[in-house]
Design a protein around this motif. Structure first.
Motif, mmCIF file in Angstrom:
data_model
loop_
_atom_site.group_PDB
_atom_site.id
_atom_site.type_symbol
_atom_site.label_atom_id
_atom_site.label_comp_id
_atom_site.label_asym_id
_atom_site.label_seq_id
_atom_site.Cartn_x
_atom_site.Cartn_y
_atom_site.Cartn_z
ATOM 1 N N VAL A 145 47.004 116.863 28.472
ATOM 2 C CA VAL A 145 46.996 116.692 30.044
ATOM 3 C C VAL A 145 45.807 117.733 30.244
ATOM 4 N N ALA A 146 46.337 119.040 29.341
ATOM 5 C CA ALA A 146 44.592 120.210 30.084
ATOM 6 C C ALA A 146 43.587 118.964 29.074
ATOM 7 N N LEU A 147 43.058 117.826 27.997
ATOM 8 C CA LEU A 147 42.396 117.103 27.380
ATOM 9 C C LEU A 147 41.208 116.978 28.652
ATOM 10 N N LEU A 148 42.245 116.062 30.394
ATOM 11 C CA LEU A 148 41.380 115.823 31.160
ATOM 12 C C LEU A 148 40.931 116.940 31.789
ATOM 13 N N PHE A 149 40.922 117.879 31.568
ATOM 14 C CA PHE A 149 40.149 119.052 32.018
ATOM 15 C C PHE A 149 39.185 120.256 31.288
ATOM 16 N N ILE A 150 38.907 118.853 30.901
ATOM 17 C CA ILE A 150 37.735 119.540 28.766
ATOM 18 C C ILE A 150 36.894 119.363 29.557
ATOM 19 N N GLY A 151 36.210 118.630 30.761
ATOM 20 C CA GLY A 151 34.872 118.392 31.091
ATOM 21 C C GLY A 151 34.717 119.379 32.045
ATOM 22 N N LEU A 152 35.554 120.309 32.414
ATOM 23 C CA LEU A 152 34.766 121.096 34.157
ATOM 24 C C LEU A 152 34.401 122.622 33.718
ATOM 25 N N SER A 153 33.627 122.841 34.291
ATOM 26 C CA SER A 153 33.110 124.762 34.327
ATOM 27 C C SER A 153 34.338 125.246 33.542
ATOM 28 N N ALA A 154 33.777 126.315 33.220
ATOM 29 C CA ALA A 154 35.349 127.526 32.464
ATOM 30 C C ALA A 154 35.611 128.414 33.970
ATOM 31 N N ARG A 155 35.087 128.540 34.908
ATOM 32 C CA ARG A 155 35.055 128.760 36.309
ATOM 33 C C ARG A 155 36.200 127.705 37.091
ATOM 34 N N LYS A 156 35.986 126.524 37.161
ATOM 35 C CA LYS A 156 36.320 125.054 37.150
ATOM 36 C C LYS A 156 38.110 125.295 36.679
ATOM 37 N N GLN A 157 37.952 125.922 35.575
ATOM 38 C CA GLN A 157 39.653 125.711 34.832
ATOM 39 C C GLN A 157 40.560 127.213 35.076
ATOM 40 N N LEU A 158 39.288 128.155 35.276
ATOM 41 C CA LEU A 158 40.055 129.116 35.666
ATOM 42 C C LEU A 158 40.554 128.956 37.244
ATOM 43 N N VAL A 159 40.350 128.733 37.499
ATOM 44 C CA VAL A 159 40.249 128.577 39.522
ATOM 45 C C VAL A 159 41.844 127.408 39.443
ATOM 46 N N LEU A 160 41.297 126.324 38.396
ATOM 47 C CA LEU A 160 42.599 125.247 38.682
ATOM 48 C C LEU A 160 43.826 126.011 37.856
ATOM 49 N N GLY A 161 43.768 126.344 36.581
ATOM 50 C CA GLY A 161 45.218 127.447 36.062
ATOM 51 C C GLY A 161 45.594 128.136 37.344
ATOM 52 N N ILE A 162 45.054 129.128 37.285
ATOM 53 C CA ILE A 162 45.774 130.240 38.542
ATOM 54 C C ILE A 162 46.267 129.661 39.831
ATOM 55 N N LEU A 163 45.588 128.357 40.196
ATOM 56 C CA LEU A 163 46.312 127.705 41.443
ATOM 57 C C LEU A 163 47.817 127.048 40.150
ATOM 58 N N GLY A 164 47.966 126.302 39.575
ATOM 59 C CA GLY A 164 48.802 125.846 38.702
ATOM 60 C C GLY A 164 49.628 127.507 38.985
ATOM 61 N N TYR A 165 49.502 128.075 38.261
ATOM 62 C CA TYR A 165 50.442 129.063 37.795
ATOM 63 C C TYR A 165 51.111 129.661 39.561
ATOM 64 N N ILE A 166 50.577 129.635 40.402
ATOM 65 C CA ILE A 166 50.505 130.211 42.313
ATOM 66 C C ILE A 166 51.775 129.039 42.334
#
Length: 426
Positions: A145-166
């Motif tokens: 599933v993470a491969l679907l987000f591989i093309g995002l910038s590092a900042r967007k990956q970080l934000v998405l990860g934090i929001l998912g964790y919340i």
């Protein structure tokens, strides 16, 4: 903070360079070694005792002393979830590191997908034939599933990860908090609530009964009985675990991926700031987790109270501790010279072999087809088994890697991924 990893988005036709010459980052190996050793300190409880004993002290088949109750408290504070969290962050970082090298050689993201599919197969074999506490299967699925987000910038990956964790924290807190409040609360004053309360009690009793059945198999049955029990009673557990841990595993992978690209693991951040924020995360998260653990202990370690402490309430403080530990380990890794740090790093380079190999060894140690110690050792003695296993990891990993290019299972996984046999000896 931006780094060279983030200056241009990495794509298959424009790969970013690997962080260090030769493709290995020393801090990753060192932290992975700490994580794979630390995970065993948590897992050992469900290897030598019924699986429910991982969180619930009353599930032990031997008395759980007052001193061991305090050990439960400190294990929740210092170990449980944090080592898995470190491992998951590193998995995300390693996932992107692998892709960097693959893209540099002209390969596609499909190679990583193939690698993860093989990992998922390893995980299912581990679950059904060795030990039910497997994490590899949902690492594989979450990685896909993470491969679907591989093309995002590092900042967007970080934000998405934090929001998912919340989102996960809110979900877990609501779910397990509701279970605890209903099951451990006062007697129901209406039919609907009484029915729910009865179902929760029934589910807890069924889980404890399964532990007793497994104990009987491990002590009196055969290995084939054990495997049959896993298939008959726990056939769909890997999918249930995947759903349960999805809002922890996938977000942490994305965060680990983003932090790697930002230079977190390779000197891209100030050591002084890393140590400061690492210490703040460790102390703040540790204090909150200690309060949660003491509350569970004061409540008498009820089934749902212990479960809520593990899965619900500790979710948010755990991320602060996990990132804090990671920051501190990264900042101190360059100075952690000497024979011990070299052996810890070697254990990290062979983490896949150490993780699965430990499960195989413990299957023999605790089953009656081996040393027949299942259910015989309390928490204190199980920690001694853990220390013995750590010594084995530290003893074999470095000499092996001085003679061979990869750990045994790392080599097998690599050969399966690429579909060809790689030389093993140096």
């Amino acid at each position: 903070m931006m780094s060279e990893h983030d200056s241009v988005a990495a794509t298959p036709d424009r790969p970013q360079p690997v962080a260090v010459t030769g493709g290995r980052i020393g801090s990753l190996d060192f932290i992975r070694g700490i994580a794979v050793m630390g995970i065993l300190a948590a897992n050992i409880m469900a290897m030598g005792q019924p699986f429910t004993a991982y969180a619930f002290p009353e599930a032990f088949t031997v008395p759980h002393s007052e001193a061991e109750d305090w050990m439960w408290v400190w294990q929740l504070v210092l170990v449980d979830g944090k080592m898995r969290g470190l491992f998951t962050l590193l998995f995300g970082a390693g996932l992107y590191l692998f892709l960097e090298k693959a893209w540099a050689k002209g390969a596609t993201t499909g190679l990583q997908a193939k690698r993860l599919l093989w990992l998922g197969l390893f995980g299912l074999v581990h679950f059904y034939f060795i030990w039910r506490g497997d994490i590899l299967f949902f690492y594989a699925v979450s990685g896909l599933v993470a491969l679907l987000f591989i093309g995002l910038s590092a900042r967007k990956q970080l934000v998405l990860g934090i929001l998912g964790y919340i989102a996960g924290g809110i979900l877990y807190g609501a779910l397990f908090g509701f279970m605890q409040n209903v099951a451990d609360g006062p007697a129901a004053d209406n039919v609907a609530l009484e029915s729910v309360q009865a179902e929760f009690v029934k589910a807890a009793d069924a889980d404890l009964a399964d532990g007793r059945a497994e104990s009987e198999i491990r002590q009196e049955g055969s290995y084939l009985d054990y495997v049959a029990h896993n298939f008959e009673a726990h056939a769909f557990d890997p999918l249930a675990s995947l759903m349960m841990f999805a809002f922890e595993t996938l977000p942490l992978m994305l965060i680990g991926m983003a932090l790697y690209r930002m230079g977190f693991f390779s000197g891209g951040f100030s050591n002084r700031k890393m140590r400061l924020w690492g210490l703040i995360g460790l102390v703040a998260g540790g204090a909150l987790t200690l309060w949660i653990a003491l509350s569970a202990k004061a409540g008498g370690f009820t089934y749902y109270g212990a479960l809520a402490a593990f899965m619900g309430w500790s979710h948010f403080p755990r991320i602060f501790m996990t990132l804090g530990i990671a920051a501190l380990l990264v900042s101190f890794a360059p100075a952690a010279g000497g024979w011990l740090s070299e052996r810890v790093s070697a254990a990290g380079r062979a983490a896949f072999t150490n993780y699965l190999g430990t499960s195989v060894v413990m299957l023999l140690v605790f089953g009656n087809w081996g040393l027949d110690l299942f259910g015989a050792l309390g928490r204190s003695e199980l920690y001694l088994v853990t220390i013995a296993a750590w010594l084995v990891m530290l003893a074999w990993s470095k000499p092996w890697l001085e003679r061979f290019r990869y750990g045994p299972l790392e080599w097998l996984w690599r050969c399966l991924t690429y579909g060809r046999r790689f030389p093993l000896k140096r």
